[in-house]
Design an enzyme around this catalytic site. Sequence first.
Site, PDB file in Angstrom:
ATOM      1  CB  THR A  69      -0.957   0.020   1.209  1.00  0.00           C
ATOM      2  OG1 THR A  69      -0.216   0.180   2.419  1.00  0.00           O
ATOM      3  CG2 THR A  69      -1.769  -1.277   1.280  1.00  0.00           C
ATOM      4  N   GLY A  70       0.409   2.269  -0.689  1.00  0.00           N
ATOM      5  CA  GLY A  70       1.212   3.484  -0.782  1.00  0.00           C
ATOM      6  C   GLY A  70       2.508   3.247  -1.530  1.00  0.00           C
ATOM      7  N   GLY A  71       2.419   2.555  -2.659  1.00  0.00           N
ATOM      8  CA  GLY A  71       3.631   2.150  -3.366  1.00  0.00           C
ATOM      9  C   GLY A  71       4.052   3.034  -4.511  1.00  0.00           C
ATOM     10  CB  SER A 125       6.155   8.377  -3.923  1.00  0.00           C
ATOM     11  OG  SER A 125       5.322   8.499  -2.778  1.00  0.00           O
ATOM     12  CB  ILE A 183       9.384   3.709   2.271  1.00  0.00           C
ATOM     13  CG1 ILE A 183      10.478   4.516   2.983  1.00  0.00           C
ATOM     14  CG2 ILE A 183       9.349   2.272   2.787  1.00  0.00           C
ATOM     15  CD1 ILE A 183      10.218   4.765   4.457  1.00  0.00           C
ATOM     16  N   GLY A 184       7.532   2.918  -0.235  1.00  0.00           N
ATOM     17  CA  GLY A 184       6.715   1.930  -0.933  1.00  0.00           C
ATOM     18  C   GLY A 184       7.241   1.639  -2.323  1.00  0.00           C
ATOM     19  CE1 TYR A 236       3.693   9.790  10.516  1.00  0.00           C
ATOM     20  CE2 TYR A 236       5.504  10.118  12.071  1.00  0.00           C
ATOM     21  CZ  TYR A 236       5.002   9.549  10.901  1.00  0.00           C
ATOM     22  OH  TYR A 236       5.812   8.738  10.144  1.00  0.00           O
TER      23      TYR A 236
END
Length: 247
Positions: free
Chosen positions: A12-14, A16, A18-19, A148
Site C-alpha cells: 500500500t502506498g507504493g 513513491s 519507501i513503498g 502522528y
Amino acid sequence: MGKFNNKVVVITGGNSGIGYATAKEFKAQGASVLITGKREDALKKASDELGVQAKLTDQSNLQHIDELVVNVHGTLGKVDVLFINAGVAFFAPIDSTSEAQFDTMVNVNFKGAFFTLQKFLPILNDGASIVFLTSGNTALAMESSSVYSASKSAISHLAKIAAKELAPRQIRVNTVNPGPTETEMQSKFGMDEATLMGMKTQILSQVPLRKMGVAEDVAKMVAYLSDNTVASFITGGEFFIDGGMAL
C-alpha cells in the site's frame, strides 16, 4: 532464481518513497507485485516504471479496501507478503493541530492500516508475512508530532497482537520503524523550505550516524523480514532503521 519467484506481494502506498523502493526490491527478486496509491497520475507513472500492477486506493476508505482485496484475489490469487505502508503526516504543536489533521492521520495511519490487515486475512496464504511501516517516532517524544506518533504507536501495538493471533497460521507480523529518511513525503509536511531545512538540521544533530536514511534501507529490511528462508522465526518484532536515533 529470485527469492520471491511465484510469490504475490501487495504494497500500500507504493507510488513513491519507501513503498516505491520496496516494490522495486521485490520485483527484482522475482515477485508479482501490486502497489496502491490515491494519486492516479503518480500511481500510473510508478506502475509503468516498475512494471507492476496498480490499484487506485484510499487507505482511509473501507469500500476502497474491499475493492482492492477483490481485485488482488481475482488477478493475482492469494497473497504471500502484505506491506502496509501507506501513511500521512502533519507536524504541529498540540495547541495548533486541527481536527482535520487529526482525523486524516488517524483514519489513514491507524484505521486504514487496521482494516487493510483485517480485510486481507482471508486471502493471505498460511505462512505469509505482514510488515507494517511505523516510525522511529514511536520511541521518541518529539515536539509537534503528537498525533502522528500516537497513530504510528497504535500500529506497533496492533502488530504485536496480530503476531499472536496469526501465529497458528504461521503468518508472521513485524514492523519497520524508519528514522529520518529522504522521501517525497517530507515535502508534504506543510512547512516552508526554511522551516523544513531547520527541522532536518535539528533532527540530524540527534542521529549518532549523522546522516539521513534512504528508502532502499527500509526496502531491504522489509524483503528480509518477508523471506521465510532467513526470517521464519521472526515475528512481533520492531526494527528501527534510524541511524541510532532511538538510542
